[in-house]
Motif scaffolding. Structure first.
Motif, PDB file in Angstrom:
ATOM      1  N   THR A   8      22.564 -16.384 -43.489  1.00 18.98           N
ATOM      2  CA  THR A   8      24.006 -16.567 -43.649  1.00 18.98           C
ATOM      3  C   THR A   8      24.634 -15.511 -44.538  1.00 18.98           C
ATOM      4  O   THR A   8      25.837 -15.524 -44.737  1.00 18.98           O
ATOM      5  N   SER A   9      23.817 -14.614 -45.070  1.00 24.63           N
ATOM      6  CA  SER A   9      24.393 -13.626 -45.973  1.00 24.63           C
ATOM      7  C   SER A   9      23.668 -12.295 -45.847  1.00 24.63           C
ATOM      8  O   SER A   9      22.524 -12.240 -45.390  1.00 24.63           O
ATOM      9  N   PRO A  10      24.337 -11.229 -46.274  1.00 19.26           N
ATOM     10  CA  PRO A  10      23.662  -9.934 -46.294  1.00 19.26           C
ATOM     11  C   PRO A  10      22.376  -9.968 -47.128  1.00 19.26           C
ATOM     12  O   PRO A  10      21.389  -9.323 -46.776  1.00 19.26           O
ATOM     13  N   ASN A  13      19.641 -11.454 -44.982  1.00 19.39           N
ATOM     14  CA  ASN A  13      19.219 -10.465 -43.981  1.00 19.39           C
ATOM     15  C   ASN A  13      18.296  -9.432 -44.618  1.00 19.39           C
ATOM     16  O   ASN A  13      17.263  -9.065 -44.045  1.00 19.39           O
ATOM     17  N   THR A  64      16.787  -7.256 -32.769  1.00 21.98           N
ATOM     18  CA  THR A  64      16.703  -7.700 -34.152  1.00 21.98           C
ATOM     19  C   THR A  64      15.241  -8.036 -34.431  1.00 21.98           C
ATOM     20  O   THR A  64      14.428  -8.103 -33.505  1.00 21.98           O
ATOM     21  N   GLU A 116      24.825  -1.923 -45.081  1.00 20.89           N
ATOM     22  CA  GLU A 116      25.629  -3.063 -45.524  1.00 20.89           C
ATOM     23  C   GLU A 116      26.756  -3.426 -44.563  1.00 20.89           C
ATOM     24  O   GLU A 116      27.281  -4.527 -44.611  1.00 20.89           O
ATOM     25  N   ARG A 117      27.112  -2.511 -43.671  1.00 16.23           N
ATOM     26  CA  ARG A 117      28.237  -2.794 -42.780  1.00 16.23           C
ATOM     27  C   ARG A 117      27.821  -3.550 -41.521  1.00 16.23           C
ATOM     28  O   ARG A 117      28.647  -4.200 -40.893  1.00 16.23           O
ATOM     29  N   GLY A 118      26.541  -3.442 -41.098  1.00 15.73           N
ATOM     30  CA  GLY A 118      26.130  -4.067 -39.854  1.00 15.73           C
ATOM     31  C   GLY A 118      26.811  -3.386 -38.678  1.00 15.73           C
ATOM     32  O   GLY A 118      27.441  -2.331 -38.823  1.00 15.73           O
ATOM     33  N   ARG A 121      28.608  -8.112 -33.440  1.00 15.69           N
ATOM     34  CA  ARG A 121      28.381  -9.513 -33.773  1.00 15.69           C
ATOM     35  C   ARG A 121      26.903  -9.846 -33.956  1.00 15.69           C
ATOM     36  O   ARG A 121      26.575 -10.845 -34.582  1.00 15.69           O
ATOM     37  N   GLY A 124      23.843  -8.052 -38.198  1.00 21.31           N
ATOM     38  CA  GLY A 124      24.496  -8.414 -39.445  1.00 21.31           C
ATOM     39  C   GLY A 124      24.280  -7.365 -40.523  1.00 21.31           C
ATOM     40  O   GLY A 124      23.434  -6.475 -40.389  1.00 21.31           O
ATOM     41  N   PRO A 125      25.025  -7.463 -41.610  1.00 23.59           N
ATOM     42  CA  PRO A 125      24.839  -6.550 -42.741  1.00 23.59           C
ATOM     43  C   PRO A 125      23.401  -6.621 -43.261  1.00 23.59           C
ATOM     44  O   PRO A 125      22.799  -7.688 -43.303  1.00 23.59           O
ATOM     45  N   SER A 127      20.578  -5.590 -41.930  1.00 23.42           N
ATOM     46  CA  SER A 127      19.575  -6.002 -40.945  1.00 23.42           C
ATOM     47  C   SER A 127      18.605  -4.877 -40.608  1.00 23.42           C
ATOM     48  O   SER A 127      19.020  -3.752 -40.299  1.00 23.42           O
TER      49      SER A 127
END
Length: 139
Positions: A8-10, A13, A64, A116-118, A121, A124-125, A127
């Motif tokens: 749910t968060s950078p 990830n 991913t 950090e930007r990903g 959709r 994600g950041p 990843s």
């Protein structure tokens, strides 16, 4: 299996990617470069190797770390051609290790991917990503 599906968060990830790469790097067939890029040689090539300023034609599939496909030239039915210095750093570094005709699998840490930007959709950041890449031609 490492899953980012519930991340749910950078920070989550990043932690999932780092754990995946730490475990993956222990495998005998995985090479880790100084930058942190990991790769596996699936098939050696025997043609030219690109420099960062060359154009390359490749077939590829990107996933991913939990296996979700986010892009595939195979699915589109046509290889992609682009300047090697206009893609993510993991690709620029990794493709220079290849020769035409080679197939590699790249395991790319977030800082060599979209950071950090990903992207979009699915990515994600922070990843980490996996790419199967076939180098068809260096121009």
């Amino acid at each position: 299996m490492f899953s980012i599906a519930n991340a749910t968060s950078p920070a989550e990830n990043k932690a999932a990617g780092e754990a995946f790469l730490a475990e993956n790097g222990k495998k005998d067939n995985i090479v880790t470069t100084d930058s942190g890029l990991q790769y596996e040689v699936i098939e050696q090539g025997n043609g030219a190797s690109p420099s960062a300023t060359d154009n390359v034609t490749v077939h590829y599939k990107g996933t991913t770390i939990d296996g979700k496909v986010f892009d595939s030239s195979y699915d589109r039915g046509a290889p992609a051609t682009f300047p090697l210095n206009r893609v993510i750093a993991g690709w620029t570094e990794g493709l220079q290790l290849m020769k035409e005709g080679a197939k590699y699998r790249f395991f790319i840490p977030a800082q060599l991917a979209y950071g950090e930007r990903g992207a979009g959709r699915v990515i994600g950041p922070n990843s980490a990503l996996i790419f199967d890449v076939e180098l068809i031609k260096v121009q």
